[in-house]
Design a protein around this motif. Structure first.
Motif, PDB file in Angstrom:
ATOM      1  N   ALA A 161      12.623 -10.009 -31.878  1.00  4.48           N
ATOM      2  CA  ALA A 161      12.331  -8.582 -32.014  1.00  4.48           C
ATOM      3  C   ALA A 161      11.424  -8.326 -33.217  1.00  4.48           C
ATOM      4  CB  ALA A 161      13.630  -7.797 -32.136  1.00  4.48           C
ATOM      5  N   ASP A 162      11.705  -9.011 -34.336  1.00  3.08           N
ATOM      6  CA  ASP A 162      10.852  -8.859 -35.519  1.00  3.08           C
ATOM      7  C   ASP A 162       9.453  -9.427 -35.269  1.00  3.08           C
ATOM      8  OD1 ASP A 162      12.868  -7.674 -37.027  1.00  3.08           O
ATOM      9  OD2 ASP A 162      13.637  -9.608 -37.716  1.00  3.08           O
ATOM     10  N   ILE A 164       7.883  -9.608 -32.437  1.00  2.90           N
ATOM     11  CA  ILE A 164       7.158  -8.679 -31.564  1.00  2.90           C
ATOM     12  C   ILE A 164       6.600  -7.519 -32.381  1.00  2.90           C
ATOM     13  CG2 ILE A 164       7.429  -7.017 -29.678  1.00  2.90           C
ATOM     14  CD1 ILE A 164       9.502  -9.025 -28.487  1.00  2.90           C
ATOM     15  N   GLU A 165       7.389  -7.025 -33.341  1.00  8.56           N
ATOM     16  CA  GLU A 165       6.907  -5.939 -34.204  1.00  8.56           C
ATOM     17  C   GLU A 165       5.731  -6.393 -35.054  1.00  8.56           C
ATOM     18  OE1 GLU A 165       9.716  -3.808 -36.501  1.00  8.56           O
ATOM     19  OE2 GLU A 165      10.979  -3.276 -34.795  1.00  8.56           O
ATOM     20  N   CYS A 166       5.651  -7.690 -35.314  1.00  7.03           N
ATOM     21  CA  CYS A 166       4.523  -8.240 -36.076  1.00  7.03           C
ATOM     22  C   CYS A 166       3.275  -8.419 -35.212  1.00  7.03           C
ATOM     23  CB  CYS A 166       4.906  -9.577 -36.698  1.00  7.03           C
ATOM     24  SG  CYS A 166       6.106  -9.470 -38.047  1.00  7.03           S
ATOM     25  N   GLY A 167       3.366  -8.112 -33.915  1.00  6.80           N
ATOM     26  CA  GLY A 167       2.200  -8.149 -33.046  1.00  6.80           C
ATOM     27  C   GLY A 167       1.934  -9.472 -32.373  1.00  6.80           C
ATOM     28  N   ASP A 170       0.343  -9.291 -28.900  1.00  7.91           N
ATOM     29  CA  ASP A 170      -0.962  -8.642 -28.707  1.00  7.91           C
ATOM     30  C   ASP A 170      -1.934  -9.647 -28.084  1.00  7.91           C
ATOM     31  OD1 ASP A 170       0.183  -6.491 -29.945  1.00  7.91           O
ATOM     32  OD2 ASP A 170      -0.892  -6.730 -31.847  1.00  7.91           O
ATOM     33  N   TRP A 352      13.790 -11.126 -25.305  1.00  7.08           N
ATOM     34  CA  TRP A 352      13.099  -9.929 -25.789  1.00  7.08           C
ATOM     35  C   TRP A 352      11.614  -9.948 -25.443  1.00  7.08           C
ATOM     36  CZ3 TRP A 352      16.161  -6.255 -26.312  1.00  7.08           C
ATOM     37  CH2 TRP A 352      17.388  -6.342 -26.975  1.00  7.08           C
ATOM     38  N   TYR A 353      10.994 -11.137 -25.437  1.00  8.84           N
ATOM     39  CA  TYR A 353       9.585 -11.207 -25.045  1.00  8.84           C
ATOM     40  C   TYR A 353       9.413 -10.784 -23.594  1.00  8.84           C
ATOM     41  CZ  TYR A 353       9.275 -14.094 -29.263  1.00  8.84           C
ATOM     42  OH  TYR A 353       9.355 -14.562 -30.554  1.00  8.84           O
ATOM     43  N   HIS A 356       8.579  -7.398 -22.324  1.00  9.55           N
ATOM     44  CA  HIS A 356       7.197  -6.930 -22.508  1.00  9.55           C
ATOM     45  C   HIS A 356       6.192  -7.654 -21.612  1.00  9.55           C
ATOM     46  CE1 HIS A 356       8.291  -4.649 -26.189  1.00  9.55           C
ATOM     47  NE2 HIS A 356       9.144  -5.636 -26.370  1.00  9.55           N
TER      48      HIS A 356
END
Length: 406
Positions: A161-162, A164-167, A170, A352-353, A356
């Motif tokens: 989760a962390d 993913i927040e770091c991008g 992308d 969690w990935y 998305h």
């Protein structure tokens, strides 16, 4: 590094990217170094530095995540067109002692061990990255690939989760991973379309009452009995109120109350896990479990305080990405190197990935063929047949090449 040799692929077009012997030996040594220096989630500074240094030596430009550990590294430059394939590894260890008595690379850190195979996962993605980087230099990698080394998989709700927040997602269109499986022989992988792991949440319950004397339980709240009934009745109630096909289960790992045999205590605690095979049922689980605990506690006159800690949803393998892994393994080692696998009750934050982007996780065989003793995950004597590193690298390089050519 020379990557001129190519594997023999019976009935298949040849793929470049076989693992040279020198790199094979280097990767085994790298894995053993990680095994000797395990680090817990969000503390993987040495591990992150070692990965970063090796990637930079290969001419790559890894980026440490903003959270301080873990990193991403692109092989080739994404032009904003077709999204990349990401290869993910988890890099943290477990807070348990390494109990292997005769092992030259056993953990040197007290009460810390790579007992879940994350050192293997990390080495596999590193090795695949080094091979793919050389192919990129030779013009044999048509599209860029992202390497993702993620911290804190063992820390609920997971370092994914962390990350993913770091991008880290992308520009990513699909993502793949492996997880060591001590029940599968080295040289093989296990695949399953759909859910391959389970949801896992943490549950902490505090019960309180006025306390009293064991001679007069009728004048107070018999808190030990109340705790015992919560421990027994809540799993049964939850099992009847959820679809049995969902596999929703409450299992306690700790129950504690009281200090003297003739004193009814004022406080009791229980803690455990909630596991679930089905994504929909997992989303309903907190309401079901909390209601069941309150109902049983109230029945026995106890005040309940519940801390329901969300963990991870199930890893649900995408059909198309699962086939990519099947095609990759078949190209490298033939169709017989792939076997079906069952859904595990273990949790994995790779899920969690998949909230998305589509992705899939394969079970990487790490049992030495013919060995009868299974060194299970999360046990202090866990170890892996290191030939699995080569298999994982071959799997990921082939997956990247097939995906790039698609």
């Amino acid at each position: 590094m020379s990557l001129e040799s190519e594997v023999d692929l019976p009935g298949e077009a040849e793929l470049p990217g076989a693992l040279p012997e020198a790199l094979r030996a280097e990767l085994v040594a790298f894995r053993r170094d990680l095994h000797m220096h395990p680090e817990l989630g969000n503390q993987e500074f040495r591990t992150t530095a070692a990965i970063k240094a090796r990637l930079e030596k290969a001419g790559l430009k890894p980026r440490v995540l903003a959270i301080g550990t873990g990193l991403v590294c692109d092989i080739g430059e994404w032009d904003g067109g077709r999204p990349m394939l990401a290869l993910r590894a988890d890099i943290d260890a477990l807070p348990i002692p390494d109990t292997k008595s005769e092992c030259s690379y056993r953990s040197t850190v007290p009460d810390r061990a790579h007992a879940c195979g994350h050192d293997i996962h990390t080495t596999v993605v590193l090795g695949a990255g080094l091979v793919l980087a050389e192919l990129h230099k030779q013009g044999k990698l048509p599209r860029p690939v992202r390497l993702l080394f993620q911290p804190a998989e063992e820390v609920l709700p997971g370092g994914a989760a962390d990350a993913i927040e770091c991008g880290v997602l992308d520009g990513v269109g699909r993502i793949v991973a492996v997880h060591c499986d001590p029940k599968v022989d080295a040289g093989r992988i296990g695949l399953r379309e759909g859910a391959i792991t389970s949801a896992c949440d943490r549950l902490e319950v505090a019960l309180d009452g006025p306390g009293g004397h064991t001679a007069r339980p009728h004048l107070t709240t018999d808190l030990v009995t109340a705790a015992a009934r919560v421990a027994i009745d809540v799993p049964a109630l939850v099992g009847r109120r959820a679809d049995t096909r969902s596999g929703l289960a409450v299992t306690w790992g700790r129950i504690e109350s009281g200090h003297a045999p003739n004193v009814i205590p004022q406080h009791a605690e229980l803690s455990g896990t909630v596991r679930c095979l089905d994504l929909g049922a997992w989303r309903q689980a907190p309401d079901l479990v909390v209601a069941a605990i309150d109902e049983v506690a109230n029945l026995h006159g106890a005040k309940s305080e519940i801390n329901y800690v969300r963990g991870v949803p199930p890893v649900v393998n995408d059909g198309g990405v699962t086939e990519l892994l099947r095609d990759a393994m078949t190209a490298r080692r033939g169709a017989l190197s792939v076997e079906g696998t069952e859904q595990s009750l273990g949790g994995e934050d790779f899920s969690w990935y998949l909230e998305h982007v589509p992705g899939a996780m394969a079970r990487l065989g790490v049992r030495t063929p013919g060995e009868r003793t299974v060194r299970d995950l999360h046990q202090g004597d866990f170890d892996a047949d290191e030939s699995a590193i080569t298999v994982g690298v071959e799997l990921f390089t082939a997956a990247a090449l097939i995906d790039a050519a698609g």
